[in-house]
Design an enzyme around this catalytic site. Structure first.
Site, PDB file in Angstrom:
ATOM      1  N   HIS A 184       0.712  -1.273  -0.395  1.00 58.50           N
ATOM      2  CA  HIS A 184       0.206   0.198   0.089  1.00 58.50           C
ATOM      3  C   HIS A 184       0.997   1.666  -0.196  1.00 58.50           C
ATOM      4  O   HIS A 184       1.675   1.205   0.867  1.00 58.50           O
ATOM      5  CB  HIS A 184      -1.024   0.291   1.296  1.00 58.50           C
ATOM      6  CG  HIS A 184      -0.121   0.013   2.689  1.00 58.50           C
ATOM      7  ND1 HIS A 184       0.190   0.662   2.496  1.00 58.50           N
ATOM      8  CD2 HIS A 184       0.117  -0.928   3.443  1.00 58.50           C
ATOM      9  CE1 HIS A 184       0.840   0.600   4.256  1.00 58.50           C
ATOM     10  NE2 HIS A 184       0.611  -0.469   4.446  1.00 58.50           N
ATOM     11  N   CYS A 200       2.225  -3.218   6.486  1.00 59.48           N
ATOM     12  CA  CYS A 200       2.622  -4.409   6.226  1.00 59.48           C
ATOM     13  C   CYS A 200       3.658  -3.788   5.458  1.00 59.48           C
ATOM     14  O   CYS A 200       4.602  -3.240   5.741  1.00 59.48           O
ATOM     15  CB  CYS A 200       1.582  -5.384   5.314  1.00 59.48           C
ATOM     16  SG  CYS A 200       0.440  -6.235   6.314  1.00 59.48           S
TER      17      CYS A 200
END
Length: 224
Positions: A184, A200
């Site tokens: 992301h 993440c």
């Protein structure tokens, strides 16, 4: 070393075209930054990471002084047995590679949160999102109760410049199971090349936009 005006113009023009190719597509003849040693690279990177006013939420230019140059997007020589189109995340060195033809790869710098170190293996991109909503996992809400307002039952945090998922997100699955692993965007540019407390695999918003448009659903991913 003294160059003629003609040779200098050719050199600078060649350097600009080289890096511009990483924006428009894959260039088979590109060289690494170290191979080039080009004074034109800063301006080319500035163009690559410039403002994106036509986004749903217009993105400002990235301050490149805040990021080590090695973590800026480029095409490099990269030998692997993985198929063209595969994403490889190197969690040890904070790089993400998108495998190209002829022993090449597009390399992006990444930042890694706790979840970014917790999972490794093979999976695939199950879906992609443009300006996604964000819902914190339950263990994060347990640590930070104020995030309850963005839980699943409350619809998550709306998209926007302050959303932790940034401008794009790729959701990683194994079979029908969501690994909860995400690639992301982020506005926290200082976090690229570092381990941070949550999340993440985070990329500069301009980089995740570039990756998002290059890879389709079902793209294989290998996390090392």
């Amino acid at each position: 070393m003294i160059h003629t005006n003609v040779s200098r113009r050719k050199f600078l023009a060649g350097s600009y075209i080289l890096l511009a190719g990483t924006l428009a597509g894959c260039s088979r003849n590109t060289k690494t930054n170290a191979e080039l040693g080009s004074p034109a690279l800063p301006s080319a990177f500035a163009s690559m990471y410039g403002p994106l006013p036509n986004e749903q939420f217009p993105l400002p230019a990235i301050n490149l002084d805040k990021i080590p140059e090695r973590f800026l997007r480029r095409e490099i020589a990269y030998q692997t047995n993985e198929n063209v189109g595969t994403i490889i995340v190197d969690t040890k060195n904070y790089f993400l590679y998108l495998i190209q033809e002829n022993g090449r790869a597009i390399r992006y710098g990444v930042g890694l949160g706790r979840a970014g170190f917790e999972w490794s293996g093979r999976a695939f991109v199950a879906r992609k999102a443009v300006w996604p909503t964000w819902t914190p996992p339950e263990d994060m809400i347990a640590r930070q109760p104020e995030l309850e307002q963005w839980s699943w039952k409350n619809g998550g945090m709306p998209a926007g410049l302050d959303n932790p998922l940034g401008a794009r997100a790729l959701y990683i699955y194994q079979g029908s199971k969501d690994t909860l692993y995400r690639l992301h965007g982020t506005a926290e540019i200082w976090s690229i090349g570092k381990a941070v407390s949550s999340g993440c695999v985070r990329m500069l918003n301009q980089d995740i936009i570039d990756l998002h448009r290059r890879v389709p659903n079902q793209t294989p991913i290998v996390v090392l």
